[in-house]
Design a protein around this motif. Structure first.
Motif, PDB file in Angstrom:
ATOM      1  N   LEU A  30       0.840  -1.196   0.000  1.00  0.00           N
ATOM      2  CA  LEU A  30       0.000   0.000   0.000  1.00  0.00           C
ATOM      3  C   LEU A  30       0.876   1.247   0.000  1.00  0.00           C
ATOM      4  O   LEU A  30       0.581   2.230  -0.702  1.00  0.00           O
ATOM      5  N   ALA A  31       1.956   1.212   0.762  1.00  0.00           N
ATOM      6  CA  ALA A  31       2.886   2.347   0.801  1.00  0.00           C
ATOM      7  C   ALA A  31       3.491   2.596  -0.580  1.00  0.00           C
ATOM      8  O   ALA A  31       3.703   3.750  -0.976  1.00  0.00           O
ATOM      9  N   VAL A  32       3.758   1.527  -1.328  1.00  0.00           N
ATOM     10  CA  VAL A  32       4.301   1.676  -2.682  1.00  0.00           C
ATOM     11  C   VAL A  32       3.299   2.416  -3.572  1.00  0.00           C
ATOM     12  O   VAL A  32       3.668   3.320  -4.338  1.00  0.00           O
ATOM     13  N   ASN A  33       2.016   2.051  -3.494  1.00  0.00           N
ATOM     14  CA  ASN A  33       0.992   2.733  -4.287  1.00  0.00           C
ATOM     15  C   ASN A  33       0.899   4.209  -3.930  1.00  0.00           C
ATOM     16  O   ASN A  33       0.808   5.067  -4.816  1.00  0.00           O
ATOM     17  N   LEU A  34       0.925   4.509  -2.635  1.00  0.00           N
ATOM     18  CA  LEU A  34       0.867   5.909  -2.217  1.00  0.00           C
ATOM     19  C   LEU A  34       2.133   6.665  -2.619  1.00  0.00           C
ATOM     20  O   LEU A  34       2.070   7.833  -3.025  1.00  0.00           O
ATOM     21  N   ALA A  35       3.290   6.003  -2.523  1.00  0.00           N
ATOM     22  CA  ALA A  35       4.555   6.643  -2.902  1.00  0.00           C
ATOM     23  C   ALA A  35       4.624   6.880  -4.403  1.00  0.00           C
ATOM     24  O   ALA A  35       5.128   7.913  -4.856  1.00  0.00           O
ATOM     25  N   ASN A  36       4.114   5.943  -5.192  1.00  0.00           N
ATOM     26  CA  ASN A  36       4.090   6.129  -6.644  1.00  0.00           C
ATOM     27  C   ASN A  36       3.212   7.315  -7.036  1.00  0.00           C
ATOM     28  O   ASN A  36       3.452   7.971  -8.054  1.00  0.00           O
TER      29      ASN A  36
END
Length: 607
Positions: free
Chosen positions: A323-329
Motif C-alpha cells: 500500500l505504501a508503494v501505491n501511495l509513494a508512486n
C-alpha cells in the motif's frame, strides 16, 4: 554491522530472483489470512463483553449477532473478489476509492489502512501475548516486553523475504486452524452426546430485561472486529504467482470459508457453555479448558492461538509495504517506500511498520481491549469507501450482471457504514483520535504531494530558469594549520585550473595571527591568505560573513564560489569522537547556501 545484517536477514538477492519471491495459494492463505483468522480468538469475546452489561441471560443474542456478522462477511468477500479482478495490480480500497470517488476519498482510505496495518501488528501481538499470559499468569506483568520482542522477531523475519517468512508462518497458521477444528468438533460432539449440561445457558428467545436495539448494534459492531484483515489479499495481489488475480480470488474465498466456520463455532460453543468474558483469561482459553481440561490439548490450543495471534501481524507486514508503494508512486508519501531491500522486499515499509507498532504497544501498555475499537474503525472506514466506490463503478460502467454486483456492494456499504457509526457513538472515548489523526495524515499527504510537484517543476528543463554562465571560479579554503590535508586540498584546487584560491585562517588571539601569516608565506606564498580575528572564539560566524562578501562580488562577475573543506579521516570510526567536527558544522551551514558549492577533500590517516 554488515556481518550482523547478513546473519539476521541473509545474503542479498539479485533482482532477477523476484519471481521466486511470489506466493502460491497455500502460502498466501497462511501469510495473508492470518490476521482475519486470528480475529476469531477475540471477535466473539468482544460480543460477550458488550452483552454482559445486561447479564449472562443476554448471551443468547450472540447467535443472531454472529449471523449478522456472517452476512457482512459474505458481502465483503464477494465485493473484494470483484475488486481483485477489477484492479489486478493491487491497491485495494485506496485505488478503488481514488479512481471512483476522487483523490480525497482515496487518501482517507489509504491513510486509514496505513494506520490500520500498524494497529494490526500491535493488536495481533498484544492479543497473542494475552493468550500466553492466560496460560502462564506469572508472565502477565511482562506483557509489554514480550509483545515488543515478538514485533522485533516478526520484523526481522519479514526482512528476510516474503517467501521465507511464508514458509515459516504456514505451519502455525494451519496448526491453529486444525486446533480450532478439533476444539469445535469435540465441543459439538460433547453437546450432541449430552456431556455438556444444557442449563449452562439461557434458551434462544428468552426475554432479557434492559436489552435494546442500540446495545445489540453495539455488540454487532464489536463482533465485526473479527472481519479485520479481509481486505489484505486485495492489497497484496502482486505477491501472488501468475495468474495473480485468479490465485488471489481463490485464496480470498478459502479464507472467507475458514473464517465463517471458525467464528460460528467459537460463538456457538461460548453460548452453549455459558462462557463469560474475564479480564485475564480469554474466551477461547475458557472453552478449551472446559472441553479438554488443562491437559495437552488445552496447551496445544493456547499455544497455536498465541502463535497465530502473534504471527497475524504478518498480514500487516505483507500489505503495509505494498500500500505504501501505491501511495509513494502517487507521490503522497516519501519515495523511499518504493525501494526494494537486499532481499527484494520493501524493507523501508517493513521497518517503519515495526517501529510504529512498538510505539503503539508501549503507549497502550499492550491492552488489546483498548486497541481493538481503534483497529476496527481503521478498517471499516476503508470497507465503506471501497464498497461505495464499487457501487459508483457499476453505475457508471453497467457491465454484464452489474445489478447483482451493485446489490452486493450496496449491502456491504450500508452495513460497514452502520458499524463505523456505531463505533463512533458507542466507543467515542476510545476512537476519538481517528477524527484527529486522519485529517492530519491527509494534510501530510497533501503537503508531500505539493513538495514533489514543486521539485519536479523546478528541475524540469522546459520550465526551470536558464543556468547563468560561469566565467570563472573562486575557491575558499578554510585552514586550521599547515598540514598534509591542507596541502592536498590546495593541490586539488590548483588541478581544477582555479583562477583564485583564498585560504582563510580564523585565529582567536592576535599573536597566533602574526605567527601563522609568517608560516604561510614560507609554505605557499602563491596562495592568498586571509586572516579573520575572532575575539568571541567562534569559527563559523566570521567564515560565513567572509563567504557572503566574496559571493556578492563573485556574482557581479558571474564567478562561481566553491568552498573546499579539508578533512582528515581517522582509521577507526571511534577515533572521530576524539576530534572537533568543525568541518561537519561548516558543511551543514553551507548546505543551504544558494550560490555556493561545497567540496570536501578527505585525507585518510594510516594509524
Amino acid at each position: 554491522m554488515y556481518s550482523i545484517k547478513r546473519l539476521l536477514i541473509g545474503r542479498p538477492l539479485k533482482s532477477t530472483a523476484l519471481g521466486e519471491q511470489k506466493l502460491n495459494k497455500t502460502k498466501a492463505l497462511a501469510i495473508l489470512s492470518s490476521d482475519a483468522l486470528s480475529s476469531v480468538a477475540y471477535g466473539p469475546e468482544q460480543i460477550l463483553i458488550v452483552l454482559v452489561a445486561v447479564g449472562v441471560t443476554a448471551f443468547w443474542y450472540s447467535v443472531p449477532i454472529a449471523i449478522g456478522v456472517l452476512v457482512l462477511l459474505t458481502a465483503l468477500i464477494l465485493s473484494y473478489r470483484q475488486i481483485i479482478y477489477a484492479y489486478p495490480h493491487g491497491g485495494g480500497a485506496y485505488v478503488v476509492s481514488k479512481e471512483n470517488l476522487g483523490v480525497w476519498p482515496g487518501l482517507i482510505s489509504g491513510g486509514s489502512l496505513l494506520v490500520d496495518y500498524v494497529l494490526t501488528v500491535a493488536v495481533s501481538v498484544s492479543a497473542g501475548t494475552d493468550a500466553i499470559t492466560s496460560a502462564f499468569p506469572s508472565l502477565h506483568e511482562h506483557t509489554v516486553l514480550i509483545a515488543i520482542a515478538f514485533v522485533l522477531f516478526t520484523t526481522v523475519l519479514n526482512l528476510r523475504g516474503v517467501t521465507e517468512s511464508a514458509s515459516i508462518l504456514a505451519y502455525p497458521v494451519y496448526l491453529f486452524v486444525l486446533a480450532l477444528f478439533i476444539l469445535i468438533g469435540v465441543g459439538i460432539y460433547d453437546i450432541a452426546t449430552g456431556a455438556v449440561p444444557p442449563d449452562l445457558h439461557a434458551s434462544i428467545g428468552t426475554p432479557v430485561a434492559g436489552i435494546s436495539l442500540f446495545l445489540l448494534l453495539k455488540a454487532f459492531a464489536s463482533g465485526s472486529s473479527a472481519l479485520t484483515g479481509v481486505e489484505a489479499i486485495s492489497n497484496a495481489i502482486l505477491n501472488f504467482k501468475s495468474p495473480a488475480p485468479a490465485n488471489a480470488s481463490r485464496t480470498l474465498l478459502m479464507m472467507g470459508a475458514l473464517l465463517a466456520v471458525l467464528f460460528s463455532g467459537i460463538v456457538f460453543l461460548a453460548y452453549y457453555y455459558g462462557i463469560s468474558p474475564r479480564t485475564e483469561v480469554t474466551v477461547v482459553s475458557q472453552i478449551a479448558e472446559q472441553t479438554f481440561g488443562r491437559h495437552f490439548m488445552y496447551f496445544f490450543i493456547q499455544g497455536t492461538t498465541a502463535l497465530i495471534l502473534i504471527l497475524a501481524a504478518n498480514t500487516g507486514y505483507s500489505a503495509f509495504p505494498l500500500l505504501a508503494v501505491n501511495l509513494a508512486n502517487d507521490k503522497f508519501i516519501p519515495r523511499i517506500f518504493t525501494v526494494r531491500g537486499d532481499r527484494l522486499g520493501y524493507s523501508n515499509g517493513i521497518i517503519t511498520l515495526g517501529f510504529l507498532s512498538i510505539v503503539l504497544i508501549v503507549a497502550f501498555q499492550g491492552n488489546t481491549e483498548h486497541l481493538i475499537p481503534l483497529y476496527a474503525v481503521g478498517v471499516f472506514i476503508p470497507f465503506t469507501m471501497s464498497q461505495t466506490g464499487m457501487m459508483v463503478k457499476w453505475i457508471r460502467q453497467k457491465p454484464k450482471g452489474w445489478i447483482f454486483k451493485l446489490v452486493v456492494n450496496s449491502i456491504g456499504a450500508l452495513i460497514s457504514f452502520t458499524v463505523t457509526i456505531m463505533f463512533f457513538i458507542t466507543k467515542f472515548e476510545q476512537v476519538w483520535s481517528v477524527i484527529v489523526f486522519l485529517p492530519t495524515i491527509i494534510y501530510v499527504f497533501h503537503r508531500i504531494k505539493k513538495h514533489y510537484e514543486a521539485v519536479g517543476k523546478q528541475l524540469r528543463l522546459t520550465t526551470c530558469e536558464p543556468a547563468m554562465p560561469i566565467e570563472g571560479n573562486v575557491f575558499i579554503l578554510p585552514v586550521a594549520g599547515i598540514t598534509h590535508v591542507v596541502e592536498t586540498s590546495i593541490n586539488y584546487a590548483q588541478s581544477l585550473s582555479a583562477q583564485q584560491i583564498i585560504a582563510v585562517y580564523i585565529p582567536f588571539e592576535r599573536e597566533d595571527e602574526t605567527a601563522f601569516e609568517e608560516k604561510w608565506n614560507k609554505f605557499h606564498p602563491d596562495v592568498r591568505l586571509v586572516t579573520l580575528h575572532s575575539p568571541y572564539r567562534t569559527i563559523i560566524q566570521p567564515l560565513m560573513k567572509f563567504i557572503d562578501t566574496v559571493e556578492r562580488k563573485a556574482n557581479e562577475s558571474n564567478y562561481q564560489v566553491t568552498v573546499i573543506i579539508p578533512q582528515f579521516i581517522p582509521k577507526k570510526g571511534w577515533h572521530n569522537i576524539l576530534h572537533n567536527q568543525t568541518s561537519l558544522m561548516i558543511r551543514a551551514r553551507l548546505l543551504y547556501r544558494k550560490n555556493v558549492i561545497v567540496t570536501t577533500v578527505p585525507y585518510h590517516l594510516k594509524k
